[in-house]
Enzyme design. Structure first.
Site, PDB file in Angstrom:
ATOM      1  CB  CYS A  99      33.507  65.502  28.931  1.00  0.00           C
ATOM      2  SG  CYS A  99      32.226  66.169  27.838  1.00  0.00           S
ATOM      3  CG  HIS A 140      28.323  69.974  26.660  1.00  0.00           C
ATOM      4  ND1 HIS A 140      29.341  70.472  25.894  1.00  0.00           N
ATOM      5  CD2 HIS A 140      28.773  68.798  27.168  1.00  0.00           C
ATOM      6  CE1 HIS A 140      30.363  69.639  25.918  1.00  0.00           C
ATOM      7  NE2 HIS A 140      30.044  68.615  26.693  1.00  0.00           N
TER       8      HIS A 140
END
Length: 487
Positions: free
Chosen positions: A295, A322
């Site tokens: 991602c 994150h």
């Protein structure tokens, strides 16, 4: 402000609501009968609410400096339904702005000129292409979001058919199916599923918005013969991350009824790591196993590509903030990874990321130029990448932001790069964003050769949309995008 003025403003709003309500079935007809996907500056209008459509019109003012109302777009959508169009993605917003800027005129004449490639291109009963069977191997966070997107796109000529999901064996099948249906139906981050789900324990199927999806219980790929379920030549999307090399993922393509495998994690060895929009055209018919990278890699590579093309990237550091992931512990406990054993809900956790090195697999010109680290933070979704770069050419904040804004609107990276210029946005504002990454203009720092660019990304849903795009590429599913000036 007089009462008359207040009444006029409200009446205008109601009038726009009424037009948006009339637009919804027209957009649906274009999609289901003609496989025409109507968009508003890249944002799909299909299955959207009245308020969502009005907000998308408002969005145009922010990026084009031109006010756009439903009064501008409704005649275009209405006329599109009368032109017997062939399949394509048609940006209604950009057509409306083009028409306004040329001073108006006859809508049909304008559309026949701009969309001449698809006018009268509809052929009732003609084949729209060869449908492609898709199997989701694993049904966790990414697997369920992929299922949502695939089901959402079914019925409009998308040609990707979700035929099965594969999960590990369970004792009570009926109970297991209900649990999996419930997890698909309700999501604490992404909200409820838009549709209906029915469980057939005897047949081991889930019927999702009319799509019958087989649930296959297996502990290993080698246990499965997909042809037993009428599945042939399928692409198996591995969401487990258990196997990342050719030997492990090769188990999928060795199965009867499967032909290709797509990994939703960085691949190892010679497996191609693909970031859609950057190197997806490198996928060939001979590639049986492909990786969708990570991602973070998907979020930063399009922005880095755009910056490198315009300014040249000399070197830099990528710091990822994150959201925590399922491999971390809720409370302190043993973990094979450094620091990840500490409570994800209570700590910022410094950890490594391979995203900076992985950039070179999609952008070889940046090999060896980037370093990277990651900090896991106590939120369940939406992350940020901070690109701290030394550029070859000088720039300033306004020039850099203006360039990235243009890249988000009128470039090959329109689906990958989004752009926001609000002083109030926070992470939760980007839940469900379909772009690979979103540039936060208010946070940009640029002075001479030095630039810091902040990129938000929905590390679950935005990434899943990138995976679907790769899946379409692997399956030879492509769409003409019009008008050409909007490409």
């Amino acid at each position: 402000m007089s009462q008359q003025t207040l009444d006029n403003v409200f009446q205008e709003w109601q009038s726009n609501e009424a037009l948006a309500e009339q637009m919804i079935p027209l957009v649906g007809r274009l999609y289901r009968q003609h496989n025409v996907v109507a968009t508003m500056y890249g944002r799909s209008l299909i299955n959207q609410s009245v308020i969502r459509i009005l907000k998308d019109h408002r969005f145009v003012r922010k990026i084009e400096g031109t006010e756009l109302s439903v009064e501008d777009t409704y005649p275009i959508v209405k006329t599109l339904c009368e032109l017997n169009l062939g399949p394509a993605h048609v940006d209604v917003g950009k057509l409306a702005v083009m028409l306004k800027r040329q001073g108006g005129g006859d809508v049909e004449t304008f559309l026949r000129k701009e969309l001449h490639q698809i006018v009268d291109g509809y052929q009732p009963g003609a084949s729209k292409g060869e449908p492609k069977d898709v199997v989701l191997y694993g049904f966790g966070r990414i697997g369920r979001l992929l299922a949502r997107v695939l089901i959402e796109k079914a019925g409009g000529g998308n040609l990707l058919q979700l035929r099965a999901i594969v999960v590990r064996g369970r004792g009570d099948v009926a109970k297991d199916l209900e649990k999996r249906a419930s997890l698909l139906r309700r999501d604490s981050v992404h909200g409820p599923f838009e549709g209906t789900i029915a469980v057939d324990a005897e047949m081991r199927t889930l019927t999702v918005n009319g799509n019958v999806v087989q649930v296959i219980y297996a502990d290993n790929p080698s246990d499965i013969d997909y042809t037993d379920y009428g599945i042939n030549n399928a692409v198996v999307v591995d969401n487990t991350g258990i196997w990342r090399d050719e030997a492990g993922l090769g188990q999928h393509v060795a199965c009867q009824g499967a032909s290709k495998a797509l990994l939703t994690a960085p691949g190892k060895g010679d497996i191609k790591n693909i970031v859609y929009g950057i190197n997806h055209e490198s996928i060939s018919e001979q590639d049986r196993i492909v990786s969708a990278a990570s991602c973070t890699t998907n979020a930063i590579v399009p922005v880095l590509k755009a910056l490198n093309d315009e300014y040249g990237v000399v070197n830099g550091h990528v710091e990822t903030v994150h959201a925590y992931t399922n491999d971390q512990n809720l409370i302190d406990n043993y973990h094979k990874g450094d620091r990840r054993g500490r409570s994800a809900a209570l700590n910022m956790v410094l950890t490594e990321t391979g995203a900076a090195k992985a950039v070179a697999k999609a952008l070889p010109e940046l090999e060896g130029k980037l370093t990277g680290n990651a900090i896991r933070v106590p939120i369940p979704n939406v992350s940020m990448a901070i690109l701290n770069l030394t550029l070859d050419k000088t720039t300033d904040v306004d020039a850099l932001n203006d360039y990235l804004r243009r890249m988000s609107i009128d470039s090959a990276y329109q689906k990958q790069i989004d752009f926001v210029d609000s002083p109030e946005v926070v992470s939760s504002d980007f839940v469900g964003n379909r772009h690979a990454g979103i540039v936060d203009a208010k946070a940009t720092i640029a002075n001479g050769h030095h630039a810091v660019v902040y990129v938000w990304y929905d590390n679950e849903f935005g990434y899943s949309c990138q995976v679907i795009r790769i899946l379409q590429q692997m399956s030879n599913v492509s769409f003409l995008k019009l008008p050409h000036q909007a490409s």
